[in-house]
Design a protein around this motif. Structure first.
Motif, PDB file in Angstrom:
ATOM      1  N   MET A   1       0.831  -1.210   0.000  1.00  0.00           N
ATOM      2  CA  MET A   1       0.000   0.000   0.000  1.00  0.00           C
ATOM      3  C   MET A   1       0.861   1.255   0.000  1.00  0.00           C
ATOM      4  N   PHE A   2       1.944   1.233   0.794  1.00  0.00           N
ATOM      5  CA  PHE A   2       2.824   2.402   0.820  1.00  0.00           C
ATOM      6  C   PHE A   2       3.482   2.626  -0.534  1.00  0.00           C
ATOM      7  N   VAL A   3       3.930   1.501  -1.125  1.00  0.00           N
ATOM      8  CA  VAL A   3       4.640   1.592  -2.399  1.00  0.00           C
ATOM      9  C   VAL A   3       3.734   2.169  -3.482  1.00  0.00           C
ATOM     10  N   THR A   4       2.442   1.761  -3.470  1.00  0.00           N
ATOM     11  CA  THR A   4       1.484   2.301  -4.439  1.00  0.00           C
ATOM     12  C   THR A   4       1.398   3.818  -4.319  1.00  0.00           C
ATOM     13  N   MET A   5       1.276   4.288  -3.056  1.00  0.00           N
ATOM     14  CA  MET A   5       1.162   5.727  -2.822  1.00  0.00           C
ATOM     15  C   MET A   5       2.441   6.427  -3.236  1.00  0.00           C
ATOM     16  N   CYS A   6       3.564   5.761  -2.941  1.00  0.00           N
ATOM     17  CA  CYS A   6       4.871   6.306  -3.285  1.00  0.00           C
ATOM     18  C   CYS A   6       4.963   6.538  -4.792  1.00  0.00           C
ATOM     19  N   TYR A   7       4.345   5.629  -5.569  1.00  0.00           N
ATOM     20  CA  TYR A   7       4.339   5.775  -7.024  1.00  0.00           C
ATOM     21  C   TYR A   7       3.660   7.075  -7.432  1.00  0.00           C
ATOM     22  N   SER A   8       2.536   7.403  -6.750  1.00  0.00           N
ATOM     23  CA  SER A   8       1.846   8.665  -7.024  1.00  0.00           C
ATOM     24  C   SER A   8       2.772   9.838  -6.745  1.00  0.00           C
ATOM     25  N   TRP A   9       3.531   9.757  -5.670  1.00  0.00           N
ATOM     26  CA  TRP A   9       4.450  10.850  -5.348  1.00  0.00           C
ATOM     27  C   TRP A   9       5.516  11.005  -6.423  1.00  0.00           C
ATOM     28  N   HIS A  10       6.024   9.873  -6.914  1.00  0.00           N
ATOM     29  CA  HIS A  10       6.999   9.948  -7.999  1.00  0.00           C
ATOM     30  C   HIS A  10       6.385  10.651  -9.209  1.00  0.00           C
ATOM     31  N   LEU A  11       5.110  10.318  -9.503  1.00  0.00           N
ATOM     32  CA  LEU A  11       4.432  10.975 -10.629  1.00  0.00           C
ATOM     33  C   LEU A  11       4.342  12.477 -10.396  1.00  0.00           C
ATOM     34  N   ALA A  12       3.957  12.868  -9.154  1.00  0.00           N
ATOM     35  CA  ALA A  12       3.870  14.295  -8.838  1.00  0.00           C
ATOM     36  C   ALA A  12       5.237  14.960  -8.983  1.00  0.00           C
ATOM     37  N   PHE A  13       6.277  14.264  -8.527  1.00  0.00           N
ATOM     38  CA  PHE A  13       7.640  14.784  -8.642  1.00  0.00           C
ATOM     39  C   PHE A  13       8.025  14.970 -10.113  1.00  0.00           C
ATOM     40  N   ALA A  14       7.707  13.961 -10.939  1.00  0.00           N
ATOM     41  CA  ALA A  14       8.041  14.046 -12.367  1.00  0.00           C
ATOM     42  C   ALA A  14       7.310  15.214 -13.017  1.00  0.00           C
ATOM     43  N   MET A  15       6.018  15.396 -12.636  1.00  0.00           N
ATOM     44  CA  MET A  15       5.259  16.518 -13.203  1.00  0.00           C
ATOM     45  C   MET A  15       5.882  17.837 -12.782  1.00  0.00           C
ATOM     46  N   LEU A  16       6.345  17.913 -11.532  1.00  0.00           N
ATOM     47  CA  LEU A  16       6.973  19.136 -11.030  1.00  0.00           C
ATOM     48  C   LEU A  16       8.238  19.460 -11.824  1.00  0.00           C
ATOM     49  N   VAL A  17       9.087  18.432 -12.015  1.00  0.00           N
ATOM     50  CA  VAL A  17      10.341  18.645 -12.748  1.00  0.00           C
ATOM     51  C   VAL A  17      10.060  19.168 -14.147  1.00  0.00           C
ATOM     52  N   VAL A  18       9.082  18.496 -14.845  1.00  0.00           N
ATOM     53  CA  VAL A  18       8.762  18.904 -16.219  1.00  0.00           C
ATOM     54  C   VAL A  18       8.229  20.334 -16.240  1.00  0.00           C
ATOM     55  N   SER A  19       7.342  20.675 -15.262  1.00  0.00           N
ATOM     56  CA  SER A  19       6.765  22.022 -15.221  1.00  0.00           C
ATOM     57  C   SER A  19       7.848  23.074 -15.046  1.00  0.00           C
ATOM     58  N   VAL A  20       8.727  22.855 -14.058  1.00  0.00           N
ATOM     59  CA  VAL A  20       9.766  23.843 -13.767  1.00  0.00           C
ATOM     60  C   VAL A  20      10.658  24.041 -14.989  1.00  0.00           C
ATOM     61  N   LEU A  21      11.069  22.920 -15.609  1.00  0.00           N
ATOM     62  CA  LEU A  21      11.917  22.998 -16.800  1.00  0.00           C
ATOM     63  C   LEU A  21      11.224  23.768 -17.920  1.00  0.00           C
ATOM     64  N   TYR A  22       9.939  23.420 -18.165  1.00  0.00           N
ATOM     65  CA  TYR A  22       9.180  24.058 -19.245  1.00  0.00           C
ATOM     66  C   TYR A  22       9.096  25.565 -19.024  1.00  0.00           C
ATOM     67  N   CYS A  23       8.769  25.966 -17.784  1.00  0.00           N
ATOM     68  CA  CYS A  23       8.617  27.388 -17.492  1.00  0.00           C
ATOM     69  C   CYS A  23       9.955  28.118 -17.635  1.00  0.00           C
ATOM     70  N   THR A  24      11.025  27.506 -17.130  1.00  0.00           N
ATOM     71  CA  THR A  24      12.350  28.122 -17.230  1.00  0.00           C
ATOM     72  C   THR A  24      12.714  28.370 -18.689  1.00  0.00           C
ATOM     73  N   VAL A  25      12.579  27.314 -19.514  1.00  0.00           N
ATOM     74  CA  VAL A  25      12.933  27.452 -20.929  1.00  0.00           C
ATOM     75  C   VAL A  25      12.092  28.536 -21.593  1.00  0.00           C
ATOM     76  N   SER A  26      10.760  28.533 -21.309  1.00  0.00           N
ATOM     77  CA  SER A  26       9.876  29.538 -21.905  1.00  0.00           C
ATOM     78  C   SER A  26      10.337  30.939 -21.546  1.00  0.00           C
ATOM     79  N   CYS A  27      10.643  31.152 -20.252  1.00  0.00           N
ATOM     80  CA  CYS A  27      11.043  32.486 -19.799  1.00  0.00           C
ATOM     81  C   CYS A  27      12.349  32.916 -20.453  1.00  0.00           C
ATOM     82  N   VAL A  28      13.326  31.998 -20.482  1.00  0.00           N
ATOM     83  CA  VAL A  28      14.629  32.336 -21.061  1.00  0.00           C
ATOM     84  C   VAL A  28      14.465  32.734 -22.522  1.00  0.00           C
ATOM     85  N   VAL A  29      13.683  31.925 -23.280  1.00  0.00           N
ATOM     86  CA  VAL A  29      13.479  32.235 -24.703  1.00  0.00           C
ATOM     87  C   VAL A  29      12.883  33.622 -24.859  1.00  0.00           C
TER      88      VAL A  29
END
Lengths: 285, 285, 285, 285
Positions: free
Chosen positions: B228-256
């Motif tokens: 059960m913990f591992v399942t929830m942990c997977y959701s956190w990894h997904l949230a983390f991955a979404m965060l990384v992609v968002s931050v990268l996307y915004c940074t690149v957009s701003c720099v451009v």
């Protein structure tokens, strides 16, 4: 394993035969779609001399006739060859079904025959919408997978496994053919369908080698390591099928372009506009 | 658990290595697609100075070469490193398959290598349709998931569970790449693919920590609460991955945008029309 | 049933609370989309006076803020209310996970909070592509369903069954939201999403009544007839949700039209062309 | 088998009745869609004399009314005919649910009734978007399949199997109707829906013959060979349904064309442009 159910398919030949047909069909389709795609892409430099609409239609008619003929032969063979049920469905004396496996294989052929018939009607008359030939193909493959799905009761682990792997190719092909109803002439889908056809063909041969090894070296049908190897082997067949399709596609593309370079196009000045979307065929209806 | 089957993957390093590759690939793709999307959106204010068609193509060629090279190294490592099977498939003396797990991992690398090869051919020559690179990527991920699916026989509950969770990311990515065949250049699908790649990478690390904990604190592989913990942990990894992609996307957009503001566009007067659909790339064929 | 895992959700209130939220969300969305659709359809008779682009954007910002706020409150409540784990994940003394159910519910809220945040960013700045809000909604619902899917181990038959039925609504809604990424502004998909939200809300209430009956009349959780009734009851909830959405849609449509008839449009002469496809929103990016 | 649950459906008549309805509906739809498709294709030679927009709308209204009426009759019959529950849901004395099967069948009729009502509203008023009628049809079929899915607990192997096969047709039809929301007027999808309706109808008859044989020849419900035969038989029903649809489609096409040839079109000179996409209906909204 239930020996009386097996029919002529329960042998090496019984798997090599459909395997060969699918291999030939896959290679034929790859050549056909590659040629037509190359023709469409190079329209502006006069490639329509190589394949006209009329010759395309003639090709489709020949192909449909051959599919129809082979399906008919297949149905007859399943019924009357060796221990076939000879159109008898139920043995009322001993109260059991007659050769159900043969009947099932004949049913599979029946649907490919129907697909051939419909394709023949579409390309000889103007009666039916063009996209129907892909729908019928999708139904034929779906039906094949559907019958295989309920075909595996009571067999050994490895026997079930190799047939289940086959279902990936069959249902995948049904799905791709269904998508082609909406994206007709998309070369990506066409080549994917060709790949899955060749995969199916070569996997039929593999099933023959695993279940009825000709050299007599019998596989242990309950060993899990064998199942793991067979799974990986399926991936290799897929890679092989992709390789065959790629090589064929590139060869055809190169030949078309080199032939076009030699003979300068005459009607080029008549072309008023380049084709807009070279990945999709014009719909004739 | 069947120890002789595990190979070099059956260790913390064996999971951290592919995990790192997928993490790097995900971050790289996020940067690439963000930059190109920002370029397309700001075309009218002269952003094409930042990335021209030619530089895009050069980038694709470098990327494909790196994928091809790494796949080749991966295949060699699986075959010859430590206890690799050294291209021997079957031990005829002791009658068992040689290191099937290594062979399976090499097969996974093979398909990524094929995807790299096809992408290289597409971007160096004009031989193949552009969308084929996404199809090959979809096939490579599907094949990875397919082999993992039949890879889990006889393992412990938690071991099976963490690998099943991995399949969500893998098959999800295969599906998204397949959708990209039809919706090429859709930034939503591209970012989703990047997210799933990073999720896959970080989850490989997590699997390493769960199954081969470096500090020696062993997890109970049969405790349902751990699952059960591992399942929830997977959701956190997904949230983390979404965060990384968002931050990268915004940074690149701003720099451009900030770089474009500094240097006034010269060729702006030459532009006659704004791009109609900024979410989809022009198809070059 | 594992009592220490249940948390505050293991009660009538714990199901009625999210149920009420989803009911309100469903009704709110129905009203919003009906109003906007009526506005788009009657553009030529001056309906843009009722909702301008700016007011639509303001509404989206308020909605996103409310979702974000409620998700935050939800996370805090799960952590600190009553027996919450108070941000402690693992009890190192007694070696067990702390209140996993609460953590799981907080994770569900987290993803709805993320969806709210992204929607807020999209509608206040121009940084991100518009369709991202639907993707984030799809991910939030998928994550909710995903956690519920692995949430049911070791419970009674009827308990499992009522939660499995809930998954139809949740995964259905995730799929519809994902389809909206590609068909934004399609009123059919929007109303379907509203229906499934209301269905989810009313079904949460039903689960509360079945598992924690307030009048004390306990259901036999192992009786198959109860499962059959509950399945049918789910259909009735769906019919009820469709009824609510229909009535709301018709009311809003009628009100918009009657208000437009009273006040003659002024800017009508300025309109040069009727909208081409009234079922899909213009994409602003 | 649980005898008290069965209701009036647990008999030969109980399966022949809905079977006949679906057969008639399938044939009716085939005729309707074939006629309209032929009309659209031959617009330029004046076929609009045969079916005008107004007559199409009138036909839709009649069809919807009939569906609504039959659903209402069906609901009443399930409730009050023979051993119906007479609107009583729970027997508080003996503490059991009243005739759950009858209630389930009434619920199925309810959803078809809702689909009819919505279709009636769409075609009499302008209140709702046109595509909603296909969505409601998809929901009605999905609901039918959903209730059947949880309807099979504790029955014999063959009984379960024949009902599972039915689900292919039902869920397939729900999917096709859902696709029609996005591809309205696509003749391929329309004919596929007709085929699946006829398949469903004839399979209901087949179920009646297998489970309640009128001649008294009882089938062994646990014999695996019977299951294999029944699976194949399902394919034959599909082939039969395709045949019926083909013959009807061709007949209607020929009749339309021959009638058009006899009476020369008058309004032909008034037509300014040929229809662009003959496979999709114009959207009226």
């Amino acid at each position: 394993m239930a020996p009386p159910v097996l029919g002529i398919m329960g042998s090496f030949k019984g798997h090599a035969l459909p395997g060969s047909f699918f291999l030939i069909a896959g290679i034929w389709w790859t050549g056909k779609h590659s040629l037509w795609h190359a023709t469409r892409r190079n329209k502006n430099i006069g490639s329509t001399r190589l394949t006209s609409r009329a010759s395309q239609r003639r090709l489709e008619i020949i192909e449909s006739s051959v599919i129809l003929f082979l399906s008919f032969v297949g149905m007859l063979a399943e019924q009357f060859f060796a221990d076939g049920p000879r159109l008898q469905l139920y043995d009322f004396v001993e109260k059991h079904w007659e050769q159900l496996a043969n009947w099932q294989h004949a049913t599979m052929y029946l649907f490919f025959g129907l697909a051939g018939t419909v394709s023949l009607i579409i390309h000889t008359t103007e009666a039916a919408p063009l996209a129907l030939d892909r729908l019928m193909l999708a139904v034929a493959f779906f039906n094949e997978g559907f019958l295989f799905l309920y075909h595996l009761h009571g067999r050994n682990m490895l026997d079930v496994h190799v047939h289940q792997l086959l279902l990936y190719a069959i249902f995948g092909e049904a799905l791709v053919a269904f998508l082609e109803v909406f994206h007709r002439g998309n070369i990506i889908l066409e080549l994917l369908r060709c790949t899955l056809t060749i995969l199916q063909g070569s996997w039929f041969w593999q099933i023959g080698f695993v279940l009825y090894p000709p050299q007599g070296l019998v596989w242990d049908l309950k060993d899990h390591n064998n199942a793991m190897f067979v799974t990986m082997c399926y991936s290799w067949h897929l890679a092989f099928a992709m390789l065959v399709v790629s090589v064929l596609y590139c060869t055809v593309s190169c030949v078309v372009r080199s032939r076009l370079k030699k003979t300068p196009p005459i009607e080029m000045g008549l072309l008023k506009h380049r084709e807009r979307d070279p990945e999709s065929e014009d719909e004739i209806l």
